[in-house]
Design a protein around this motif. Structure first.
Motif, PDB file in Angstrom:
ATOM      1  N   GLN A  16      10.576  -0.115  -3.896  1.00 59.00           N
ATOM      2  CA  GLN A  16      10.681   0.994  -2.953  1.00 59.00           C
ATOM      3  C   GLN A  16       9.451   1.894  -3.011  1.00 59.00           C
ATOM      4  N   ALA A  17       8.943   2.131  -4.232  1.00 56.57           N
ATOM      5  CA  ALA A  17       7.743   2.961  -4.365  1.00 56.57           C
ATOM      6  C   ALA A  17       6.542   2.283  -3.720  1.00 56.57           C
ATOM      7  N   ALA A  18       6.440   0.967  -3.896  1.00 54.72           N
ATOM      8  CA  ALA A  18       5.335   0.237  -3.272  1.00 54.72           C
ATOM      9  C   ALA A  18       5.435   0.264  -1.757  1.00 54.72           C
ATOM     10  N   ASN A  19       6.641   0.117  -1.226  1.00 53.28           N
ATOM     11  CA  ASN A  19       6.826   0.197   0.225  1.00 53.28           C
ATOM     12  C   ASN A  19       6.499   1.586   0.756  1.00 53.28           C
ATOM     13  N   PHE A  20       6.855   2.613  -0.019  1.00 54.67           N
ATOM     14  CA  PHE A  20       6.568   3.980   0.404  1.00 54.67           C
ATOM     15  C   PHE A  20       5.061   4.223   0.420  1.00 54.67           C
ATOM     16  N   ARG A  21       4.358   3.767  -0.615  1.00 54.36           N
ATOM     17  CA  ARG A  21       2.906   3.932  -0.653  1.00 54.36           C
ATOM     18  C   ARG A  21       2.236   3.137   0.459  1.00 54.36           C
ATOM     19  N   ARG A  22       2.775   1.952   0.753  1.00 54.34           N
ATOM     20  CA  ARG A  22       2.213   1.137   1.818  1.00 54.34           C
ATOM     21  C   ARG A  22       2.405   1.801   3.181  1.00 54.34           C
ATOM     22  N   TYR A  26      -0.545   3.120   5.615  1.00 57.53           N
ATOM     23  CA  TYR A  26      -0.600   2.626   7.002  1.00 57.53           C
ATOM     24  C   TYR A  26      -0.849   3.766   7.976  1.00 57.53           C
ATOM     25  N   TRP A  27      -0.123   4.861   7.832  1.00 60.99           N
ATOM     26  CA  TRP A  27      -0.281   5.988   8.743  1.00 60.99           C
ATOM     27  C   TRP A  27      -1.591   6.723   8.500  1.00 60.99           C
ATOM     28  N   LEU A  28      -2.072   6.722   7.261  1.00 59.44           N
ATOM     29  CA  LEU A  28      -3.386   7.309   7.000  1.00 59.44           C
ATOM     30  C   LEU A  28      -4.483   6.500   7.687  1.00 59.44           C
TER      31      LEU A  28
END
Length: 224
Positions: A16-22, A26-28
């Motif tokens: 979940q943390a990896a998906n959140f960072r990804r 992405y938006w950055l």
């Protein structure tokens, strides 16, 4: 069964943390080309922060720390990637400032020590972190804010004076307002301008007949 659940829990959290960072990355990446909206968001965060400081009448030490942080990042944004006064490095990758008249005639793009996107990201994170710190009373250290304001003003003046002197000495301008745009740049004009569009336009001007010089053979038509 307990051992299996203990080993699966960290894996789920890490996923979940990896998906959140990804998702954040992405938006950055999507916001890289949107310069004005990004800096508008930073100004909004900064305005909310100072409004809260004004209403609470506290957390002046946090505001002073944010000012020093933004000043350091601004100096890094104005500074070249390689300092021309540093004579230790002999590597020339085309990003350093010209040091001779021959190099000065060559076009070299100004490479910043801190690129624009990283500069905005650091400023936005600093403003958001400072705003978050105002919700914790542990950071509300009682200080005499006019002293901090005066000290920051003197520090800002001295730092910018040194930076401007460095820019004048090495003859570079780190701030650019965009490339020059010439009138009708990229537009083709004339008889053959724009390919088929130009030939069709020329034909229409001649009343539907062929354009002058467009007849086959490149010469006059012989009649038998």
């Amino acid at each position: 069964m307990m051992e299996g659940s203990d080993t699966e829990a960290p894996s789920s959290i890490e996923t979940q943390a990896a998906n959140f960072r990804r998702a954040i990355q992405y938006w950055l990446d999507k916001s890289t080309i949107h310069i004005i909206p990004r800096w508008t968001l930073f100004v909004f965060l900064l305005a909310i922060f100072f409004l809260r400081i004004y209403l609470i009448q506290g957390y002046f030490i946090v505001a002073y720390g944010l000012g020093i942080f933004l000043l350091n990042n601004f100096i890094a944004f104005l500074s070249p990637l390689e300092d021309p006064t540093d004579v230790g490095g002999q590597r020339d990758d085309g990003l350093s400032l010209p040091s001779t008249a021959k190099e000065g005639k060559e076009y070299r793009p100004f490479a910043r020590r801190l690129p624009e996107f990283k500069f905005w990201l650091a400023c936005a994170r600093g403003a958001a972190t400072s705003l978050l710190m105002t919700f914790f009373s542990v950071f509300d250290v009682p200080v005499f804010w006019p002293i901090l304001l005066m000290y920051f003003g003197v520090l800002f003046f001295m730092t910018m004076k040194r930076q401007i002197a460095h820019m004048y000495k090495h003859k570079y301008v780190p701030i650019s307002f965009g490339k020059l745009k010439y009138k009708d740049a990229g537009k083709e004009k004339g008889e053959f301008g724009g390919g088929m569009a130009g030939s069709i336009g020329t034909t229409a001007q001649n009343g539907g007949g062929p354009a002058p010089g467009m007849m086959g053979g490149g010469g006059a038509v012989r009649r038998r």
